[in-house]
Write a protein that holds these residues in place. Structure first.
Motif, PDB file in Angstrom:
ATOM      1  N   ARG A 199      -0.252   4.386  -0.450  1.00 21.29           N
ATOM      2  CA  ARG A 199      -0.937   5.645  -0.164  1.00 21.29           C
ATOM      3  C   ARG A 199      -0.215   6.404   0.944  1.00 21.29           C
ATOM      4  N   TYR A 200       0.152   5.664   1.996  1.00 19.44           N
ATOM      5  CA  TYR A 200       0.850   6.307   3.104  1.00 19.44           C
ATOM      6  C   TYR A 200       2.144   6.946   2.618  1.00 19.44           C
TER       7      TYR A 200
ATOM      8  N   VAL B 196      16.837  -0.716  12.609  1.00 18.45           N
ATOM      9  CA  VAL B 196      15.804  -1.718  12.934  1.00 18.45           C
ATOM     10  C   VAL B 196      16.081  -2.290  14.324  1.00 18.45           C
TER      11      VAL B 196
ATOM     12  N   GLN C 103       0.831  -1.201   0.000  1.00 18.10           N
ATOM     13  CA  GLN C 103       0.000   0.000   0.000  1.00 18.10           C
ATOM     14  C   GLN C 103       0.860   1.242   0.000  1.00 18.10           C
TER      15      GLN C 103
ATOM     16  N   LYS D  33       7.846   9.721  15.721  1.00 20.77           N
ATOM     17  CA  LYS D  33       6.755   8.932  16.311  1.00 20.77           C
ATOM     18  C   LYS D  33       6.240   7.892  15.329  1.00 20.77           C
ATOM     19  N   GLU D  34       5.975   8.355  14.093  1.00 24.78           N
ATOM     20  CA  GLU D  34       5.499   7.426  13.058  1.00 24.78           C
ATOM     21  C   GLU D  34       6.529   6.310  12.845  1.00 24.78           C
TER      22      GLU D  34
ATOM     23  N   ILE E  28       6.492   3.761  15.591  1.00 23.74           N
ATOM     24  CA  ILE E  28       5.356   2.843  15.504  1.00 23.74           C
ATOM     25  C   ILE E  28       5.542   1.868  14.354  1.00 23.74           C
ATOM     26  N   MET E  29       6.016   2.397  13.219  1.00 22.23           N
ATOM     27  CA  MET E  29       6.210   1.514  12.066  1.00 22.23           C
ATOM     28  C   MET E  29       7.186   0.390  12.398  1.00 22.23           C
ATOM     29  N   ARG E  30       8.262   0.738  13.116  1.00 21.52           N
ATOM     30  CA  ARG E  30       9.231  -0.301  13.475  1.00 21.52           C
ATOM     31  C   ARG E  30       8.587  -1.336  14.391  1.00 21.52           C
ATOM     32  N   LEU E  31       7.784  -0.837  15.358  1.00 21.73           N
ATOM     33  CA  LEU E  31       7.177  -1.758  16.321  1.00 21.73           C
ATOM     34  C   LEU E  31       6.191  -2.717  15.680  1.00 21.73           C
ATOM     35  N   VAL E  32       5.389  -2.205  14.727  1.00 26.06           N
ATOM     36  CA  VAL E  32       4.378  -3.092  14.146  1.00 26.06           C
ATOM     37  C   VAL E  32       4.961  -3.910  13.004  1.00 26.06           C
ATOM     38  N   GLY E  33       6.254  -3.687  12.689  1.00 27.56           N
ATOM     39  CA  GLY E  33       6.920  -4.571  11.741  1.00 27.56           C
ATOM     40  C   GLY E  33       6.876  -4.120  10.300  1.00 27.56           C
ATOM     41  N   ALA E  34       6.857  -2.790  10.072  1.00 29.47           N
ATOM     42  CA  ALA E  34       6.993  -2.305   8.698  1.00 29.47           C
ATOM     43  C   ALA E  34       8.421  -2.573   8.241  1.00 29.47           C
ATOM     44  N   SER E  35       8.577  -2.942   6.971  1.00 31.16           N
ATOM     45  CA  SER E  35       9.923  -3.258   6.494  1.00 31.16           C
ATOM     46  C   SER E  35      10.748  -1.979   6.394  1.00 31.16           C
TER      47      SER E  35
ATOM     48  N   TYR F 229      10.108   0.128   3.430  1.00 30.06           N
ATOM     49  CA  TYR F 229       8.857   0.888   3.509  1.00 30.06           C
ATOM     50  C   TYR F 229       9.053   2.155   4.334  1.00 30.06           C
TER      51      TYR F 229
END
Lengths: 229, 304
Positions: free
Chosen positions: B4-5, B304, B2, B210-211, B214-221, B224
């Motif tokens: 869009r972000y 990471v 995705q 902040k973003e 969060i992205m690292r915590l929820v496992g965004a590559s 990304y």
């Protein structure tokens, strides 16, 4: 689900290690309290599970994988199986409640259909039905923490890590949050919660692992907070 | 995936640090223009060298048939004469090397500098046959040429010795000074651009901390998370390259073709076809200057 084998973690420039020969085994579906004073090593233990840090010696297994040997490009995949909740909520203030929860799915590339289905479903589960369009600062602390839990749980992780999730909340609100975590635990999710809160630990009667100066001093099924603080 | 972000973030990022981005674009624009100008000047020097020979070269022009204007020549220089001259040239201690240029080769060279209309068809002003044969002599030391000139002068078959170094030298000096100057200033500006890019990324990473957390915590590559930064760098590079390309095109169109080429006709001036190298250099340098520091620094700020 989570296994520590003689894990020692020392940070350079500090005398005694943050974790000292810690061995703990947490089964799938367990609910475990991690208790101990500030600086006892709770946060370090959680950071090791998330692979935010690597142990100095010893091994950490999460979901069957030895994660200190995990290649760094595989770390995001590991973290998708772990939801994380913090004391300070860490919500994005410029996004609505729904957008905050959806964000966790967007950035790992989930489809729009999935997001449309999962976000309202999860919001309903955490008790925020109909509040999806609110901004975080319009919500109470307890509600904000519910948004954070929804964000951590929306991807249906195998493990939920909560670092003092009730630290900023009053006792009544905290009970609500604990009920929610208990519900999540009953869906089969392993929950590890670090806390200072005696009342909650004593009330829940779950497994308690107590750390003191980086050592496990107690590991008790259906325990209470204990006497030392 | 995705995206869009990613694109929302790109738009936000560009707007958030607008003044910083403008600074980067301007610095990159000027430095890329100077880099391009340096390449163009190098090509210009190459063209001048091709026509006039470089400062190490002397051309020994041999006799042609029916060259009545030159009393030294009775007829076309024959092979025996050529061999004799070649022998003298090669025996001279001042000579580094020499090469023989046939009529056809001389004609080919001429074609590069004059319109084909003059040189082709039944009424051509000059044909290959009108060209003299030449021996191009490269000197070891451009200052020491008297010996070779005097020993070749007066040999049978030698029409003239074209020592154009005196005419070419100031030209080379000017071109080379301009080239070195523009490359030096470009280098300084490149350093400034790199530092600005680094600073911009630091600010952007801070604004998005902040973003990113969060992205690292929820496992965004990692890719990304890095993508908005890389796209930002790419957009900035693209704008700078377009601006620099425009400036260089204007320089060629209005400065060289519109002005110098008319007033200083005896010098071959670079044209559009010669500017391909400069375009490639500018087009590659621009993105490299923004993408490389972005890749290196996002690794540092978004561990990471």
């Amino acid at each position: 689900m989570i296994r520590f084998e003689k894990v020692t973690k020392s940070y350079p420039g500090t005398g005694s290690p943050a974790l000292d020969q810690v061995s703990v085994d947490i089964e799938k579906g367990e609910f475990v309290f991690l208790v101990g004073t500030s600086g006892s090593g709770k946060s370090t233990a959680l950071r090791l599970v998330l692979r935010e840090a690597r142990p100095t010696t010893g091994r950490v297994y999460v979901a069957g994988k030895e994660i200190n040997r995990l290649a760094s490009w595989k770390v995001p995949r590991l973290r998708r199986q772990i939801g994380t909740v913090f004391q300070d909520f860490r919500l994005l203030q410029n996004k609505t409640v729904s957008e905050n929860v959806a964000f966790a799915l967007q950035v790992i590339g989930r489809s729009r259909t999935d997001i449309r289905n999962l976000v309202p479903e999860t919001l309903e589960m955490v008790g925020l039905d109909g509040k999806g369009d609110r901004m975080p600062d319009e919500l109470s602390g307890g509600e904000q923490q519910r948004v954070a839990i929804a964000r951590a749980f929306v991807n249906r992780p195998m493990i939920l890590i909560a670092d003092e999730p009730t630290g900023n909340l009053d006792p009544t609100t905290s009970v609500g949050i604990m009920k929610l975590l208990d519900r999540i635990n009953r869906t089969g999710t392993t929950v590890v919660m670090a806390t200072h809160d005696h009342g909650i630990v004593d009330q829940m009667r779950k497994r308690v692992v107590e750390l003191d100066h980086g050592r496990v001093v107690r590991d008790q099924a259906q325990g209470v907070y204990g006497f030392q603080h | 995936m995705q995206l869009r972000y990613v694109f929302t973030e790109l738009g936000q990022g560009l707007r958030r640090n607008l003044s910083m981005h403008v600074a980067v674009v301007l610095t990159l624009f000027v430095s890329l223009t100077l880099v391009g100008a340096g390449v163009l000047l190098r090509d210009q020097a190459g063209l001048v060298e091709e026509k006039f020979g470089n400062e190490f070269e002397i051309a020994v022009t041999l006799c042609r048939d029916n060259d009545r204007s030159n009393p030294a020549c009775a007829a076309e220089a024959d092979q025996a004469q050529i061999d004799a001259i070649q022998e003298v040239v090669d025996a001279s201690p001042e000579v580094e090397s020499s090469r023989f240029e046939t009529k056809e080769e001389g004609f080919e060279k001429l074609k590069k500098f004059y319109d084909a209309d003059y040189l082709e068809g039944p009424n051509a002003a000059i044909t290959a046959d009108d060209m003299p044969q030449q021996i191009w002599v490269t000197l070891k030391d451009p200052q020491r040429y008297e010996g070779i000139v005097s020993s070749v002068q007066g040999l049978d078959g030698v029409a003239a010795i074209n020592d154009q170094r005196e005419a070419a030298e100031p030209m080379f000096e000017t071109i080379n000074t301009l080239r070195d100057g523009s490359l030096l200033v470009a280098l300084i500006l490149v350093v400034a651009a790199l530092l600005l890019v680094a600073n911009t990324i630091r600010l952007a990473a801070f604004a998005r901390r902040k973003e990113i957390g969060i992205m690292r915590l929820v496992g965004a590559s990692t890719i990304y998370i890095t993508l908005p930064f890389l796209l930002e760098a790419l957009v900035i590079a693209a704008i700078s390259v377009v601006l620099a390309g425009g400036a260089l095109a204007a320089l060629i169109q209005f400065g060289i073709q519109g002005r110098l080429a008319d007033s200083l006709e005896f010098i071959p001036w670079i044209t559009w076809s010669d500017s391909v190298t400069a375009a490639i250099v500018v087009g590659v340098t621009g993105p490299l200057l923004t993408l490389l520091p972005t890749l290196l620094l996002t690794r540092k700020y978004i561990k990471v």
